[in-house]
Design a protein around this motif. Structure first.
Motif, PDB file in Angstrom:
ATOM      1  N   ALA A   1      -5.201  10.825  -0.755  1.00  0.00           N
ATOM      2  CA  ALA A   1      -3.736   9.846  -1.110  1.00  0.00           C
ATOM      3  C   ALA A   1      -2.579  10.616  -0.452  1.00  0.00           C
ATOM      4  O   ALA A   1      -1.806   9.577   0.254  1.00  0.00           O
ATOM      5  N   CYS A   2      -2.388  11.608  -0.315  1.00  0.00           N
ATOM      6  CA  CYS A   2      -1.162  12.466   0.447  1.00  0.00           C
ATOM      7  C   CYS A   2      -1.356  11.969   1.886  1.00  0.00           C
ATOM      8  O   CYS A   2      -0.260  11.758   2.530  1.00  0.00           O
ATOM      9  N   ALA A   3      -2.530  12.176   2.507  1.00  0.00           N
ATOM     10  CA  ALA A   3      -2.700  11.910   3.786  1.00  0.00           C
ATOM     11  C   ALA A   3      -2.578  10.400   4.291  1.00  0.00           C
ATOM     12  O   ALA A   3      -1.809  10.348   5.249  1.00  0.00           O
ATOM     13  N   LEU A   4      -2.807   9.690   3.343  1.00  0.00           N
ATOM     14  CA  LEU A   4      -2.820   8.241   3.435  1.00  0.00           C
ATOM     15  C   LEU A   4      -1.183   7.736   3.635  1.00  0.00           C
ATOM     16  O   LEU A   4      -0.684   6.955   4.098  1.00  0.00           O
ATOM     17  N   LEU A   5      -0.487   8.346   2.623  1.00  0.00           N
ATOM     18  CA  LEU A   5       0.943   8.249   2.464  1.00  0.00           C
ATOM     19  C   LEU A   5       1.569   8.602   3.714  1.00  0.00           C
ATOM     20  O   LEU A   5       2.400   7.958   4.217  1.00  0.00           O
ATOM     21  N   GLY A   6       1.334   9.806   4.002  1.00  0.00           N
ATOM     22  CA  GLY A   6       1.899  10.361   5.260  1.00  0.00           C
ATOM     23  C   GLY A   6       1.734   9.402   6.438  1.00  0.00           C
ATOM     24  O   GLY A   6       2.664   9.402   7.227  1.00  0.00           O
TER      25      GLY A   6
ATOM     26  N   VAL B   1      -5.297  18.478  -8.497  1.00  0.00           N
ATOM     27  CA  VAL B   1      -5.746  18.945  -7.159  1.00  0.00           C
ATOM     28  C   VAL B   1      -7.279  18.754  -6.739  1.00  0.00           C
ATOM     29  O   VAL B   1      -8.080  18.850  -7.617  1.00  0.00           O
ATOM     30  N   GLY B   2      -7.444  18.207  -5.584  1.00  0.00           N
ATOM     31  CA  GLY B   2      -8.766  17.922  -5.194  1.00  0.00           C
ATOM     32  C   GLY B   2      -9.086  16.886  -3.949  1.00  0.00           C
ATOM     33  O   GLY B   2      -7.645  16.803  -3.353  1.00  0.00           O
ATOM     34  N   VAL B   3      -9.929  16.197  -3.826  1.00  0.00           N
ATOM     35  CA  VAL B   3     -10.214  15.583  -2.634  1.00  0.00           C
ATOM     36  C   VAL B   3      -9.457  14.204  -2.846  1.00  0.00           C
ATOM     37  O   VAL B   3      -8.811  14.058  -1.608  1.00  0.00           O
TER      38      VAL B   3
ATOM     39  N   LEU C   1       0.819  -1.320  -0.068  1.00  0.00           N
ATOM     40  CA  LEU C   1       0.118  -0.068   0.010  1.00  0.00           C
ATOM     41  C   LEU C   1       0.981   1.324  -0.088  1.00  0.00           C
ATOM     42  O   LEU C   1       0.536   2.180  -0.576  1.00  0.00           O
ATOM     43  N   VAL C   2       1.997   1.321   0.631  1.00  0.00           N
ATOM     44  CA  VAL C   2       2.890   2.376   0.584  1.00  0.00           C
ATOM     45  C   VAL C   2       3.479   2.686  -0.837  1.00  0.00           C
ATOM     46  O   VAL C   2       3.471   3.655  -1.248  1.00  0.00           O
ATOM     47  N   LEU C   3       3.876   1.547  -1.432  1.00  0.00           N
ATOM     48  CA  LEU C   3       3.993   1.740  -2.883  1.00  0.00           C
ATOM     49  C   LEU C   3       2.989   2.199  -3.643  1.00  0.00           C
ATOM     50  O   LEU C   3       3.233   3.214  -4.528  1.00  0.00           O
ATOM     51  N   VAL C   4       1.749   1.703  -3.713  1.00  0.00           N
ATOM     52  CA  VAL C   4       0.829   2.348  -4.374  1.00  0.00           C
ATOM     53  C   VAL C   4       0.168   3.760  -3.968  1.00  0.00           C
ATOM     54  O   VAL C   4       0.182   4.401  -5.114  1.00  0.00           O
ATOM     55  N   PHE C   5       0.324   4.099  -2.812  1.00  0.00           N
ATOM     56  CA  PHE C   5      -0.011   5.373  -2.752  1.00  0.00           C
ATOM     57  C   PHE C   5       1.089   6.271  -2.880  1.00  0.00           C
ATOM     58  O   PHE C   5       0.951   7.234  -3.452  1.00  0.00           O
ATOM     59  N   SER C   6       2.488   5.886  -2.889  1.00  0.00           N
ATOM     60  CA  SER C   6       3.520   6.443  -3.438  1.00  0.00           C
ATOM     61  C   SER C   6       3.553   6.952  -5.035  1.00  0.00           C
ATOM     62  O   SER C   6       3.743   8.167  -5.375  1.00  0.00           O
TER      63      SER C   6
ATOM     64  N   LEU D   1       0.516   6.738  -6.581  1.00  0.00           N
ATOM     65  CA  LEU D   1      -0.424   7.541  -6.908  1.00  0.00           C
ATOM     66  C   LEU D   1      -0.245   9.048  -6.542  1.00  0.00           C
ATOM     67  O   LEU D   1      -0.468   9.981  -7.402  1.00  0.00           O
ATOM     68  N   VAL D   2       0.490   9.515  -5.355  1.00  0.00           N
ATOM     69  CA  VAL D   2       0.786  10.776  -5.154  1.00  0.00           C
ATOM     70  C   VAL D   2       1.890  11.290  -6.215  1.00  0.00           C
ATOM     71  O   VAL D   2       1.620  12.718  -6.861  1.00  0.00           O
ATOM     72  N   LEU D   3       2.721  10.593  -6.855  1.00  0.00           N
ATOM     73  CA  LEU D   3       3.770  10.792  -7.753  1.00  0.00           C
ATOM     74  C   LEU D   3       2.854  11.284  -9.156  1.00  0.00           C
ATOM     75  O   LEU D   3       3.375  12.247  -9.741  1.00  0.00           O
ATOM     76  N   ALA D   4       2.043  10.400  -9.443  1.00  0.00           N
ATOM     77  CA  ALA D   4       1.076  10.622 -10.679  1.00  0.00           C
ATOM     78  C   ALA D   4       0.351  11.929 -10.576  1.00  0.00           C
ATOM     79  O   ALA D   4       0.225  12.773 -11.408  1.00  0.00           O
ATOM     80  N   LEU D   5      -0.456  12.212  -9.362  1.00  0.00           N
ATOM     81  CA  LEU D   5      -1.190  13.266  -8.950  1.00  0.00           C
ATOM     82  C   LEU D   5      -0.224  14.587  -9.210  1.00  0.00           C
ATOM     83  O   LEU D   5      -0.692  15.516  -9.574  1.00  0.00           O
ATOM     84  N   LEU D   6       1.037  14.411  -8.747  1.00  0.00           N
ATOM     85  CA  LEU D   6       1.880  15.743  -8.831  1.00  0.00           C
ATOM     86  C   LEU D   6       2.404  15.920 -10.258  1.00  0.00           C
ATOM     87  O   LEU D   6       2.243  17.081 -10.528  1.00  0.00           O
ATOM     88  N   ARG D   7       2.515  14.956 -10.748  1.00  0.00           N
ATOM     89  CA  ARG D   7       2.995  14.896 -12.185  1.00  0.00           C
ATOM     90  C   ARG D   7       1.970  15.648 -13.134  1.00  0.00           C
ATOM     91  O   ARG D   7       2.166  16.526 -14.103  1.00  0.00           O
TER      92      ARG D   7
END
Length: 63
Positions: A31-36, A24-26, A7-12, A14-20
């Protein structure tokens, strides 16, 4: 423990894709909160791990 690592890998990813794609949104905030929570070793991480484990057990029980 295997579920947590994957799950850490999946969320990482996901966050990288969203940043790329500058999304921006819910979904990005969640995703960022779960990764943290997974990367940090806090008291809240244990309850989140238990919740996610329960959800993955429920999802695997469906199929």
């Amino acid at each position: 423990m295997t579920v947590t690592v994957s799950l850490v890998l999946v969320f990482s990813l996901l966050v990288l894709a969203l940043l790329r794609f500058k999304a921006v949104g819910v979904g990005a905030a969640i995703a960022c909160a779960l990764l943290g929570f997974y990367l940090a070793d806090t008291d809240a991480a244990e309850s989140i791990n238990e919740t996610v484990a329960s959800l993955t057990d429920a999802i695997s029980g469906i199929g």
